[in-house]
Design an enzyme around this catalytic site. Structure first.
Site, PDB file in Angstrom:
ATOM      1  N   ARG A   1      32.452 -42.687   7.026  1.00  0.00           N
ATOM      2  CA  ARG A   1      31.082 -43.023   6.731  1.00  0.00           C
ATOM      3  C   ARG A   1      30.917 -44.267   6.213  1.00  0.00           C
ATOM      4  NH1 ARG A   1      32.574 -38.998   2.180  1.00  0.00           N
ATOM      5  NH2 ARG A   1      33.060 -40.321   0.441  1.00  0.00           N
TER       6      ARG A   1
ATOM      7  N   GLU B   1      31.214 -45.828   3.895  1.00  0.00           N
ATOM      8  CA  GLU B   1      32.173 -46.332   2.277  1.00  0.00           C
ATOM      9  C   GLU B   1      33.164 -47.235   3.039  1.00  0.00           C
ATOM     10  OE1 GLU B   1      32.556 -44.527  -1.251  1.00  0.00           O
ATOM     11  OE2 GLU B   1      31.472 -42.795  -0.586  1.00  0.00           O
TER      12      GLU B   1
ATOM     13  N   ASP C   1      41.560 -42.717  -5.445  1.00  0.00           N
ATOM     14  CA  ASP C   1      42.277 -42.244  -4.267  1.00  0.00           C
ATOM     15  C   ASP C   1      43.614 -42.877  -4.061  1.00  0.00           C
ATOM     16  OD1 ASP C   1      39.391 -42.417  -4.399  1.00  0.00           O
ATOM     17  OD2 ASP C   1      39.259 -41.524  -2.509  1.00  0.00           O
TER      18      ASP C   1
ATOM     19  N   TRP D   1      40.864 -44.190 -12.232  1.00  0.00           N
ATOM     20  CA  TRP D   1      40.634 -44.968 -11.134  1.00  0.00           C
ATOM     21  C   TRP D   1      41.267 -46.491 -11.474  1.00  0.00           C
ATOM     22  CZ3 TRP D   1      38.867 -40.471 -10.801  1.00  0.00           C
ATOM     23  CH2 TRP D   1      38.386 -39.938  -9.501  1.00  0.00           C
TER      24      TRP D   1
ATOM     25  N   GLU E   1      38.262 -34.433   2.432  1.00  0.00           N
ATOM     26  CA  GLU E   1      37.940 -34.902   0.995  1.00  0.00           C
ATOM     27  C   GLU E   1      37.664 -33.616   0.012  1.00  0.00           C
ATOM     28  OE1 GLU E   1      34.066 -36.800   1.233  1.00  0.00           O
ATOM     29  OE2 GLU E   1      34.428 -37.817  -0.617  1.00  0.00           O
TER      30      GLU E   1
ATOM     31  N   HIS F   1      40.510 -37.798   4.026  1.00  0.00           N
ATOM     32  CA  HIS F   1      40.601 -38.413   2.769  1.00  0.00           C
ATOM     33  C   HIS F   1      41.761 -38.050   2.279  1.00  0.00           C
ATOM     34  CE1 HIS F   1      36.912 -39.880   1.174  1.00  0.00           C
ATOM     35  NE2 HIS F   1      37.065 -39.641   0.045  1.00  0.00           N
TER      36      HIS F   1
HETATM   37  C1  BGC Z   1      34.836 -41.877  -2.519  1.00  0.00           C
HETATM   38  C2  BGC Z   1      35.942 -41.307  -3.167  1.00  0.00           C
HETATM   39  C3  BGC Z   1      35.954 -41.887  -4.670  1.00  0.00           C
HETATM   40  C4  BGC Z   1      34.723 -41.393  -5.382  1.00  0.00           C
HETATM   41  C5  BGC Z   1      34.741 -41.763  -6.938  1.00  0.00           C
HETATM   42  C6  BGC Z   1      33.373 -41.342  -3.284  1.00  0.00           C
HETATM   43  O1  BGC Z   1      32.224 -41.781  -2.594  1.00  0.00           O
HETATM   44  O2  BGC Z   1      34.933 -41.304  -1.229  1.00  0.00           O
HETATM   45  O3  BGC Z   1      36.972 -40.753  -2.768  1.00  0.00           O
HETATM   46  O4  BGC Z   1      37.240 -41.979  -5.394  1.00  0.00           O
HETATM   47  O5  BGC Z   1      33.617 -41.736  -4.576  1.00  0.00           O
HETATM   48  O6  BGC Z   1      34.029 -41.026  -7.458  1.00  0.00           O
END
Ligand code: BGC
Length: 906
Positions: free
Chosen positions: A501, A503, A510, A564, A778, A799
């Site tokens: 997508r 991103e 992650d 994160w 995901e 994911h």
């Molecule tokens: C991503 C994630 C990420 C998250 C943060 C998403 O849009 O795809 O995997 O860690 O945002 O909340």
């Protein structure tokens, strides 16, 4: 069948190695720093050296070593002019620091090593290995950033973002004589493909890769000696936006606001007569945007018009007089040019077995049977002037059409315009897609579609497989496959959240949850270390120690999240544990400390108030919609837990680095935070003080060791309660899931963990497999056969986060883990379950292959363990608690076999 109540009668067969004398074979698998083999264009003038001992009857361990390093092969081993370590009494065979003369850009270095075995007998010298440094300083570059100003064309793409027409750049030059050697040093703002005399110089993809371009751009080095000849030559570069100038970078100022792509290259040639000649990118280069690649975007795809192909544009015979003059920009000091410190992206796997799912005269849909990342190779009959449209999707809708809502704004579509009738062959160059299904339309309708029309070229950073896991259980094996595909698909130069997508970004949360599993499955020492450099550079922009959500940071929103940003502490720690390389701790220690400082600066009474994505995508959230994505464990809880955990890890790292004061300081800090945490969030009965009980609240508190011992024991009971209330399903999101197996395992709740792991219903690992998943999803409920797709468009089918259970599969199902960093000491400790009759895992440890493999046949448990030289192992036989003495074996290198008769309790 095995149950806990069983007991084992033990009969053990050991295949021990005898210590017979004889010639000691030479060391093998010599590597440099983070696993490089004879690299050219190497990044580090202060490398480390590693090797493995041979598998041989007379080698169990190393008593001493000697490394010799020289400027020419002929000087070895006796006249090492750069460094002779001399005989060092040490068992260390990995990551030995180079301590010789200073090395400089372009230098060629040769090295070899020998060792003394446990009986102090010397091995033969290893074969001579070598490396060559790249251009280490900006001042080494005489070339100029060169290209056409494509910004001024003002082409607007999706969301009105500026797009750059890909450009074709070239320069012809004469060489007066034959060549002895030639190196091409090259990089770009954007992504490039370079040719010499009509030949593509490598199969690298999307070079130079993605770093914080405002701080550092990686450079590549190629040996091009064989591609040049005396007389007329030409260098030619195709150049596109890539990450640097594409909308993936969102036009942030830091990326120079969509500045036009440029190439920087320096071709250094040594001629037969000893003279040297250097060809650089500069204003004498010519360029055009009238080539076949009309547009290219990582998110949106590529447009190719074969009518605009330029025959021979990349050869010396081509006349470029009508091409435009290029513009240049000098190399600035502020952006470091450094040799790429990990491998390039390449085509790593080809999926050839496509199946036609549906076909009409207009469109044909192919299923590659595996969700993948990369590009298609299409070989399709077309009619002149027609446009072939190539669409992608990860799965289909129930009516057989494409599910692309989850690509969001990413168009992810390629176009090819045919210049003649007949079969065309096309592979996009400057984009990538995440897909399992391909739809072609615009082909020659007179020809019946054939499944050979498409192939899937899987692209990711080039790394070797490091480990394997398999078992007697089909779905567990499918889970392992989905985990490894989820990894392959999200390790394209940087660790990404998703590959399809709009991103495809370096989300830190992650990455921190998956890094141990990633390193079990693939050799990724260099990959992760390189990304951490980008993280350090990005953090350096924030005086308060903030580590942004994603690296490289194209959001530029000055925000951080608990769970994160902690990647800056956790990932170095994971790399150290997988490899034993202390450098990674040294390199990242300051970053980790600053991150803890960031929490401190945002805390009141040890409770930080920073933003948190919390236990992202926890199932059954109380709140609906997008807020539900964050789960029910509150931000302040997650913040405090991670603040403590990071402080604790910083203290441990300080201990390893011999920084006694910091070790103490951060340990005290961790304890203070833990106390505040327990007081605020738990009562004396170990109950989490919140109406909504979550598994993750207990998991974080227990795994991060944040409770007093008595409270912890009580909290464990409450955790079991939450699991029971979920009918023995997991209830965890991104942060809770990876630690669930570890916590249950520590509690001795192995059967419970198996029960959760083998659940077939939502939410569970097998649920997505039952719905047809070939990668990790995901969400636990991204799709179901009954209800279709999750209504949210944020719904990637690729994911990796939930694949973090892979670590436990290696460590406990197969039973293979590191007891000391880098596997200097190994633990073999399988925990068989009644659902399985066999499991096995192997890992290429820094010392060689280790494996653990077991099966149960006729009530007999067979275990075979391979322990590599220069390591020792603890072998725990199942049900060790029954009879500790006989169940734990301490062993050195060798292959060991055990048979344990399983007997039922009466
Ligand atoms: C991503 C994630 C990420 C998250 C943060 C998403 O849009 O795809 O995997 O860690 O945002 O909340």
């Amino acid at each position: 069948m095995m149950r806990k109540s069983l007991f084992f009668s033990l009969s053990v067969f050991l295949v021990m190695l005898s210590c017979s004398q004889g010639n000691i074979q030479k060391p093998k698998e010599l590597t440099l720093s983070e696993g490089f083999k004879n690299p050219i264009g190497f990044y580090n003038p202060k490398p480390t050296f590693s090797w493995q001992l041979p598998i041989s009857e007379n080698v169990t361990s190393q008593a001493a070593y000697q490394i010799v390093v020289a400027s020419s092969k002929d000087l070895l081993p006796d006249n090492a002019d750069l460094w002779d370590s001399e005989k060092q009494k040490s068992a260390q065979s990995t990551f030995i620091n180079y301590k010789g003369k200073a090395l400089k850009s372009r230098q060629k270095v040769f090295w070899q090593v020998r060792f003394w075995n446990q009986d102090n007998n010397a091995s033969a010298w290893s074969s001579v290995n070598h490396f060559e440094l790249g251009l280490l300083n900006n001042s080494d570059w005489k070339a100029k950033w060169t290209g056409l100003d494509t910004a001024k064309d003002s082409i607007k793409g999706v969301r009105k973002f500026l797009m750059h027409r890909p450009q074709y750049l070239r320069k012809a030059f004469d060489l007066p004589s034959e060549i002895t050697s030639a190196r091409l040093y090259i990089t770009s703002k954007g992504v490039f493909d370079v040719h010499l005399n009509g030949k593509d110089i490598s199969d690298d993809v999307l070079t130079p890769g993605w770093t914080p371009y405002n701080k550092r751009i990686e450079t590549l080095t190629y040996d091009v000696t064989d591609l040049l000849a005396s007389g007329k030559n030409a260098i030619a570069v195709a150049l596109a936006s890539g990450w640097h100038s594409g909308r993936i970078s969102r036009g942030k100022a830091v990326y120079e606001n969509f500045a036009s792509p440029k190439v920087l290259c320096q071709l250094e040639i040594t001629l037969k007569d000893g003279a040297t000649k250097t060809i650089i990118s500069d204003e004498t280069w010519k360029g055009t945007t009238n080539g076949p690649i009309r547009l290219a975007s990582l998110y949106d795809g590529e447009e190719y018009d074969a009518n605009l192909e330029i025959p021979n544009w990349n050869t010396a015979n081509f006349k470029d007089a009508s091409w435009k003059n290029t513009e240049i920009e000098v190399v600035a000091d502020s952006v470091k040019l450094e040799p790429k410190r990990h491998t390039t992206v390449k085509e790593m796997v080809v999926l050839e077995d496509a199946e036609i799912v549906s076909a009409t005269e207009k469109a044909v849909v192919f299923n590659l049977k595996q969700n993948m990342v990369g590009v298609p190779k299409v070989t399709v009959p077309m009619k002149k002037g027609d446009t072939l449209t190539i669409r992608f999707s990860e799965m289909l809708l129930s009516d057989g059409t494409f599910y692309t809502k989850n690509y969001r704004s990413a168009k992810s579509t390629d176009y090819y315009i045919a210049a003649k009738d007949g079969v065309i062959e096309y592979t996009p160059k400057f984009t990538f897609h995440g897909f399992q299904f391909i739809e072609l339309s615009g082909f020659d309708a007179a020809v019946k579609p054939n499944s050979t029309w498409v192939k899937g070229l899987v692209q990711h950073s080039e790394f070797d497989v490091n480990g394997t896991f398999s078992s007697s259980h089909e779905k567990l094996n499918q889970l392992q496959s989905n985990i490894t595909w989820g990894l392959r698909d999200n390790l394209l130069d940087i660790p990404t959240d998703c590959p399809q997508r709009d991103e495809r970004l370096g989300w830190t949360g992650d990455a921190q949850v998956i890094s141990p599993t990633a390193m079990y499955n693939f050799k990724m020492h260099a990959f992760w270390s390189a990304w951490l450099q980008s993280m350090r550079e990005t953090q350096s922009e924030h005086e308060n120690g903030l580590v942004p959500f994603i690296i490289p940071d194209v959001l530029q929103n000055n925000r951080a999240s608990s769970g994160w940003g902690d990647a800056c502490v956790i990932v170095p720690w994971d790399i150290y544990n997988a490899t034993g390389d202390k450098r990674v701790l040294e390199e990242n220690f300051e970053m980790a400390k600053k991150w803890v400082g960031y929490y401190q600066s945002k805390s009141k009474n040890y409770i930080p108030t920073i933003h948190s994505f919390r236990d992202w995508l926890q199932p059954y959230p109380t709140k609906g919609g997008k807020m539900g994505n964050r789960g029910d464990t509150p931000g302040s809880f997650v913040n405090t837990a991670y603040f403590a955990h990071s402080a604790h890890l910083v203290s441990k790292i300080a201990g390893i680095l011999g920084k006694v004061d910091d070790e103490k300081k951060y340990k005290n800090l961790y304890k203070e935070i833990a106390l505040a945490f327990e007081n605020k969030f738990f009562d004396k009965n170990g109950k989490y003080q919140n109406k909504k009980q979550t598994q993750t609240a207990y998991l974080l508190a227990i795994y991060f060791d944040l409770l007093q011992p008595e409270t912890k024991v009580k909290a464990q009971k409450h955790l079991l309660e939450t699991i029971k209330n979920a009918d023995y399903h997991l209830g965890t999101g991104f942060l809770g899931t990876p630690i669930l197996p570890k916590v249950l395992d520590d509690m001795g709740e192995i059967e419970l963990m198996y029960k959760i792991l083998f659940k077939e219903t939502y939410p569970s690992w097998f649920y997505s497999i039952n719905q047809g998943a070939t990668t990790m999803w995901e969400r636990w409920n991204s799709f179901s056969k009954a209800d279709g797709y999750n209504p949210q468009s944020m719904n990637s089918l690729n994911h990796y986060a939930y694949g973090a259970v892979g670590q436990w599969m290696y460590e406990r199902i197969a039973g293979l883990s590191a007891l000391e960093p880098g596997y200097k000491k190994i633990r073999i400790a399988p925990v068989p379950s009644k659902q399985l009759t066999s499991a096995e895992a192997s890992i290429n440890t820094p010392y060689g292959k280790a494996s653990s493999s077991w099966k149960i046949e006729n009530d007999i448990f067979y275990l075979e363990a391979i322990i590599p030289p220069n390591t020792t192992a603890e072998i725990h036989l199942p049900n060790a608690s029954k009879d500790k003495n006989s169940a734990v074996k301490m062993v050195s290198a060798g292959t060991y076999k055990f048979e344990i008769k399983l007997e039922f309790d009466k």
